[in-house]
Design an enzyme around this catalytic site. Structure first.
Site, PDB file in Angstrom:
ATOM      1  N   THR A 215     102.882  35.737 -14.515  1.00 45.02           N
ATOM      2  CA  THR A 215     104.327  35.529 -14.496  1.00 45.02           C
ATOM      3  C   THR A 215     104.728  34.065 -14.261  1.00 45.02           C
ATOM      4  O   THR A 215     105.578  33.546 -14.977  1.00 45.02           O
ATOM      5  CB  THR A 215     104.984  36.450 -13.454  1.00 45.02           C
ATOM      6  OG1 THR A 215     105.032  37.776 -13.999  1.00 45.02           O
ATOM      7  CG2 THR A 215     106.398  36.018 -13.116  1.00 45.02           C
ATOM      8  N   SER A 231      99.869  31.602  -9.322  1.00 45.37           N
ATOM      9  CA  SER A 231     100.468  32.886  -8.971  1.00 45.37           C
ATOM     10  C   SER A 231     100.675  33.059  -7.473  1.00 45.37           C
ATOM     11  O   SER A 231     101.727  33.488  -7.029  1.00 45.37           O
ATOM     12  CB  SER A 231      99.590  34.023  -9.495  1.00 45.37           C
ATOM     13  OG  SER A 231      99.541  34.001 -10.896  1.00 45.37           O
ATOM     14  N   CYS A 232      99.654  32.761  -6.686  1.00 47.82           N
ATOM     15  CA  CYS A 232      99.788  33.012  -5.256  1.00 47.82           C
ATOM     16  C   CYS A 232      98.825  32.155  -4.455  1.00 47.82           C
ATOM     17  O   CYS A 232      97.950  31.487  -5.005  1.00 47.82           O
ATOM     18  CB  CYS A 232      99.602  34.490  -4.943  1.00 47.82           C
ATOM     19  SG  CYS A 232      98.183  35.242  -5.732  1.00 47.82           S
ATOM     20  N   GLY A 260     103.610  33.833  -4.417  1.00 51.87           N
ATOM     21  CA  GLY A 260     103.392  34.860  -3.410  1.00 51.87           C
ATOM     22  C   GLY A 260     102.384  34.344  -2.394  1.00 51.87           C
ATOM     23  O   GLY A 260     101.446  33.631  -2.750  1.00 51.87           O
ATOM     24  N   ASN A 458      94.943  37.955  -0.526  1.00 53.74           N
ATOM     25  CA  ASN A 458      96.287  37.489  -0.838  1.00 53.74           C
ATOM     26  C   ASN A 458      97.276  38.640  -0.821  1.00 53.74           C
ATOM     27  O   ASN A 458      96.985  39.726  -0.322  1.00 53.74           O
ATOM     28  CB  ASN A 458      96.287  36.804  -2.218  1.00 53.74           C
ATOM     29  CG  ASN A 458      95.959  37.774  -3.335  1.00 53.74           C
ATOM     30  OD1 ASN A 458      95.088  38.630  -3.177  1.00 53.74           O
ATOM     31  ND2 ASN A 458      96.639  37.664  -4.462  1.00 53.74           N
ATOM     32  N   CYS A 460      98.166  40.558  -3.119  1.00 56.28           N
ATOM     33  CA  CYS A 460      97.822  41.710  -3.972  1.00 56.28           C
ATOM     34  C   CYS A 460      96.353  42.097  -3.865  1.00 56.28           C
ATOM     35  O   CYS A 460      95.849  42.851  -4.695  1.00 56.28           O
ATOM     36  CB  CYS A 460      98.181  41.417  -5.421  1.00 56.28           C
ATOM     37  SG  CYS A 460      99.912  41.001  -5.650  1.00 56.28           S
ATOM     38  N   THR A 461      95.641  41.577  -2.927  1.00 53.50           N
ATOM     39  CA  THR A 461      94.273  41.953  -2.520  1.00 53.50           C
ATOM     40  C   THR A 461      93.202  41.693  -3.575  1.00 53.50           C
ATOM     41  O   THR A 461      92.106  42.228  -3.465  1.00 53.50           O
ATOM     42  CB  THR A 461      94.172  43.439  -2.080  1.00 53.50           C
ATOM     43  OG1 THR A 461      94.224  44.299  -3.210  1.00 53.50           O
ATOM     44  CG2 THR A 461      95.256  43.804  -1.079  1.00 53.50           C
ATOM     45  N   GLU A 462      93.481  40.845  -4.573  1.00 56.08           N
ATOM     46  CA  GLU A 462      92.440  40.589  -5.574  1.00 56.08           C
ATOM     47  C   GLU A 462      91.807  39.208  -5.444  1.00 56.08           C
ATOM     48  O   GLU A 462      90.808  38.930  -6.123  1.00 56.08           O
ATOM     49  CB  GLU A 462      93.013  40.774  -6.999  1.00 56.08           C
ATOM     50  CG  GLU A 462      93.713  39.577  -7.606  1.00 56.08           C
ATOM     51  CD  GLU A 462      95.149  39.427  -7.155  1.00 56.08           C
ATOM     52  OE1 GLU A 462      95.925  38.712  -7.835  1.00 56.08           O
ATOM     53  OE2 GLU A 462      95.522  40.001  -6.118  1.00 56.08           O
ATOM     54  N   PRO A 657      97.643  43.033 -10.270  1.00 53.53           N
ATOM     55  CA  PRO A 657      98.405  44.256 -10.567  1.00 53.53           C
ATOM     56  C   PRO A 657      99.027  44.297 -11.963  1.00 53.53           C
ATOM     57  O   PRO A 657      99.244  45.369 -12.508  1.00 53.53           O
ATOM     58  CB  PRO A 657      99.515  44.242  -9.507  1.00 53.53           C
ATOM     59  CG  PRO A 657      99.063  43.306  -8.462  1.00 53.53           C
ATOM     60  CD  PRO A 657      98.200  42.300  -9.129  1.00 53.53           C
ATOM     61  N   SER A 660     104.599  43.332 -14.406  1.00 50.25           N
ATOM     62  CA  SER A 660     105.575  42.945 -15.420  1.00 50.25           C
ATOM     63  C   SER A 660     104.943  42.673 -16.770  1.00 50.25           C
ATOM     64  O   SER A 660     105.455  43.112 -17.807  1.00 50.25           O
ATOM     65  CB  SER A 660     106.336  41.693 -14.966  1.00 50.25           C
ATOM     66  OG  SER A 660     107.054  41.945 -13.796  1.00 50.25           O
ATOM     67  N   THR A 661     103.846  41.929 -16.781  1.00 46.68           N
ATOM     68  CA  THR A 661     103.300  41.503 -18.060  1.00 46.68           C
ATOM     69  C   THR A 661     102.633  42.643 -18.822  1.00 46.68           C
ATOM     70  O   THR A 661     102.577  42.624 -20.050  1.00 46.68           O
ATOM     71  CB  THR A 661     102.330  40.323 -17.879  1.00 46.68           C
ATOM     72  OG1 THR A 661     101.385  40.638 -16.856  1.00 46.68           O
ATOM     73  CG2 THR A 661     103.083  39.070 -17.487  1.00 46.68           C
TER      74      THR A 661
END
Length: 777
Positions: A215, A231-232, A260, A458, A460-462, A657, A660-661
């Site tokens: 995003t 991203s984060c 994020g 982070n 989103c845990t990845e 995750p 959106s994309t």
């Protein structure tokens, strides 16, 4: 039926039902079995005024097509998308002052770039690095027919969130132009002799929806007044007043630019600890988390939504019980923080204690450092959080934990481990969190453990990369040339940055393009590192030292349905194992080739890449786990090439995750099972039906939905993938609100024992969870 149509210049034309029929034929071209007359009846029912505009007609077509979307006739969503496209084309043509035709709806690219650069909307690099002739050559490559790949929800999402507008909010950019601008911007620093070739390859990858950018990159690449491209981020907070407040400031600055944030607070002293020798004076971590909560609310992401912050501590931290209650809706509101997300960092020893109904001890990290006297090679004090076990139940953490438990001067709280786990599960069923981060598993698999420790993940845990706190060294008044300044000196820590994009599995795998696709994705991600300008300097520095990227995937369930593979099957587990091994092989090879061209990441020496153990630890080189697509000999050859040439990126694989994309690409999110066969997107005045992708009499049998799937099969598939993913996966558990505690616990035990590194949300039909927008790669 209307009498006339009012054109934008107020010219009136007689309403022509024949033209309506011709337009309907164009909308439905190639969409077999859709009833033309049914659509026209719906349109005419919405055009009952004497005078209508072209926009009224487009809206009537769009809404009528959407009303016809069902599980039995899902392709009406593409008819609706085509109607929306028509409106989009006309708006762009009007605002940019060119004529749009059905067979040539796009305007000239060079005038668009020139205009928006001069207006301060696009970045100057688009004109500095590309000549007019080159831009016109790239314009010739734009294929507007690829807009037909979008369904309605995907096109609407792209339009509302990503396409460039002028300062008055008018659409100026069309979908294929967005992809071309991203490609041009990400490749502008490449050598001039290869730049155009690489732009074309990037455009090919994105415009065919074989992949999506994250995003922040989708939104901001090529734009001047915008946020950054990563991203984060993950910060590690030092146990000092300066460290805590500096971290909050850094979090605010990154949130402002759309990032994020994950924040590890496991080093901060617990409630009741001493401060400078004064007993029982510390208020613990909860007040600092509440401060971060206020930052999330008050410093929004580019003016669009509140900031997204996740906080982590260790399950052996004295404040863990209060931490687990952070997001509950009852109790003392002074101890709550409803706008942050939370995760817990869990050693094997705790999970063993849960399983065996043993006791568990909680410590203050400040007191541990002070009493135990553990230090690193530089004499810096260490706490329990600085150790991990090399094997299940064996290693440095277990030894240090035992020492701490037996030390007579170290205070602790002792509780049944299962009671802590019950609090975890209670919070998960009520709020969806905490996330679970299995710290021993993560650190054992860390290819850069020689250079640091991974404490948490982070938002989103990845993402799993080395972390350390930034420490304020000194602050002094300096007078020079008659000017007095305050100079603050800091020792930068490892402030994690994640740069993401993702493969659309359901398009790329059937098309057989992975070998071509992965190398350009890696280059795009690597270029983000050099282009990006991150305000927080320690993040910028960490980014340059490790050059970490996170290539991910989405559309897994979509792909399995196309392949005729049931989710709950050994076939699916094996398919995951083989597919992700192939992706990882292509990923590592691509980074190695890029290293030959541009050099390896600065901290390559001493890593598992350097000494070759990355490959042996994953069973790639001994011949015992040979996959379907990659042979042992190929892995052995790649191991030698990596040791000789290095890799460009310290970490490479992370499955985000893709909320959106994946919607834009018209597929299922990430590695998740399908949520519903027919879901609905709520708008202000209506609902939009969104059927499963490629839903048909063939695929429907393979689209068992998330809450009807045995989650143990999902864990088995995730475990098969995890061997090949050097970072993590945003893996959700789908449970019913009335799940039995023993069944819920068995899912957690299974995830831990299977070698998974994290679990993300626990999703229940009773919960509404707001996704992380930044990680929606």
């Amino acid at each position: 039926m209307p009498h006339s149509v009012v054109k934008p210049n107020n010219r009136q034309l007689s309403f022509d039902e024949n033209r309506l029929s011709i337009y309907t034929d164009r909308l439905l071209e190639g969409l077999d079995m859709l009833d033309k007359e049914q659509l026209i009846r719906g349109v005419l029912s919405k055009l009952r005024r004497d005078e209508v505009t072209g926009e009224d007609i487009s809206n009537a077509f769009t809404m009528s097509a959407l009303e016809l979307v069902t599980k039995e006739e899902p392709n009406w969503k593409f008819a609706a998308a085509r109607s929306l496209l028509t409106s989009l084309y006309k708006k762009a043509a009007h605002h940019r002052r060119y004529k749009s035709y059905a067979d040539e709806p796009y305007g000239a690219l060079y005038p668009l770039i020139t205009d928006l650069v001069h207006k301060g909307i696009y970045r100057e690099e688009l004109l500095e690095y590309y000549t007019k002739e080159q831009i016109e050559e790239l314009a010739e490559l734009i294929d507007y027919k690829r807009d037909l790949l979008f369904d309605y929800i995907g096109l609407l999402t792209l339009t509302e969130r990503y396409l460039t507008t002028d300062f008055d909010g008018h659409i100026m950019e069309l979908p294929q132009e967005r992809y071309m601008i991203i490609a041009m911007f990400l490749m502008h620093k490449e050598p001039a002799e290869r730049r155009m070739e690489l732009v074309k390859e990037s455009y090919w990858a994105m415009s065919n929806l074989y992949m999506t950018a994250a995003t922040p990159t989708m939104s901001n690449a090529g734009k001047k007044v915008a946020g950054q491209l990563s991203s984060c981020f993950i910060d590690t907070v030092d146990d000092s007043l300066e460290g805590i407040f500096d971290s909050n400031t850094d979090t605010a600055r990154l949130s402002k630019m759309g990032g994020g944030i994950g924040v590890y607070l496991g080093k901060v002293r617990a409630r009741g600890s001493d401060i400078r020798g004064h007993k029982n004076t510390s208020s613990g971590i909860i007040p600092w988390i509440r401060q971060l909560n206020n930052t999330a609310v008050s410093v929004d992401q580019l003016g669009t939504r509140k900031g997204a912050i996740a906080v982590y501590i260790d399950v052996f931290h004295k404040d863990i019980l209060a931490f687990l209650d952070l997001k509950l809706n009852n109790g003392d509101e002074r101890m709550r923080a409803h706008d942050v997300f939370h995760g817990i960092c869990i050693p094997d020893l705790f999970m063993s204690a849960v399983e065996n109904r043993g006791m568990w001890n909680l410590f203050c990290p400040h007191e541990v450092k002070k009493v135990m006297g553990w230090t690193d090679s530089n004499g810096r004090p260490l706490g329990l959080e600085d150790f991990y076990d090399e094997k299940l139940g064996q290693g440095a953490f277990s030894d240090k934990y035992e020492e701490a438990v037996n030390h007579p001067l170290l205070s602790r709280i002792t509780v049944p481990a299962i009671d802590v786990m019950k609090r975890v599960m209670k919070s998960q069923l009520e709020t969806g969190t905490p996330y679970m981060f299995y710290r021993d598993t993560v650190n054992r698999a860390n290819p850069n453990s020689a250079h640091g420790m991974v404490y948490s993940s982070n938002l989103c845990t990845e993402i799993m990369q080395n972390q350390s706190a930034t420490v304020v060294e000194k602050e002094e008044l300096v007078t020079k040339d008659g000017q007095t300044r305050i100079i603050i000196s800091k020792i930068p820590g490892d402030f994690v940055v994640c740069n993401l994009n993702s493969i659309h599995l359901a398009r790329a795998v059937p098309a057989g393009v992975l070998d071509r696709l992965v190398p350009i994705q890696v280059r795009m991600l690597d270029n983000v590192i050099d282009i990006n300008n991150i305000e927080v300097l320690q993040a910028q520095y960490t980014n340059s030292q490790y050059r970490a990227i996170g290539l991910g995937t989405f559309g897994l369930h979509h792909l399995l349905a196309l392949e005729g593979i049931r989710w709950e099957s050994e076939e699916a587990v094996t398919y995951n194992d083989n597919l992700y091994e192939k992706i990882n092989y292509l990923l590592v090879r691509s980074s190695m080739e890029l290293s030959k061209e541009k050099g390896h990441y600065p901290k390559f020496k001493g890593s598992d890449w350097d000494n070759g153990t990355y490959f042996s630890h994953r069973g790639y080189t001994d011949g015992k786990l040979e996959g379907k697509y990659v042979t042992t000999a190929q892995w052995q050859e790649l191991q030698q090439e990596v040791q000789q040439n290095g890799v460009r990126n310290a970490w490479m694989f992370a499955i985000a995750p893709n909320g959106s994309t994946s919607i834009i690409a018209g597929s299922t999110a990430s590695i998740d099972p399908l949520y519903e066969l027919l879901s609905y997107e709520e708008k202000t005045t209506y609902k939009i039906a969104n059927p499963a992708p490629d839903l048909s009499d063939k695929t429907i049998w393979y689209y068992k939905t998330a809450f009807n799937i045995d989650q143990h099969w999902s864990i088995d598939m995730a475990a098969a993938r995890q061997r090949h993913v050097d970072q993590g996966q945003s893996f959700n558990l789908y449970v019913r609100p009335d799940i039995k505690a023993t069944d819920f616990l068995s899912l957690h035990i299974h995830a831990w024992k299977s070698g998974m590194k994290t679990t993300y949300y626990v999703r229940s039909r009773a919960l509404t969870i707001e996704e992380c927008e930044s990680c929606s790669s």
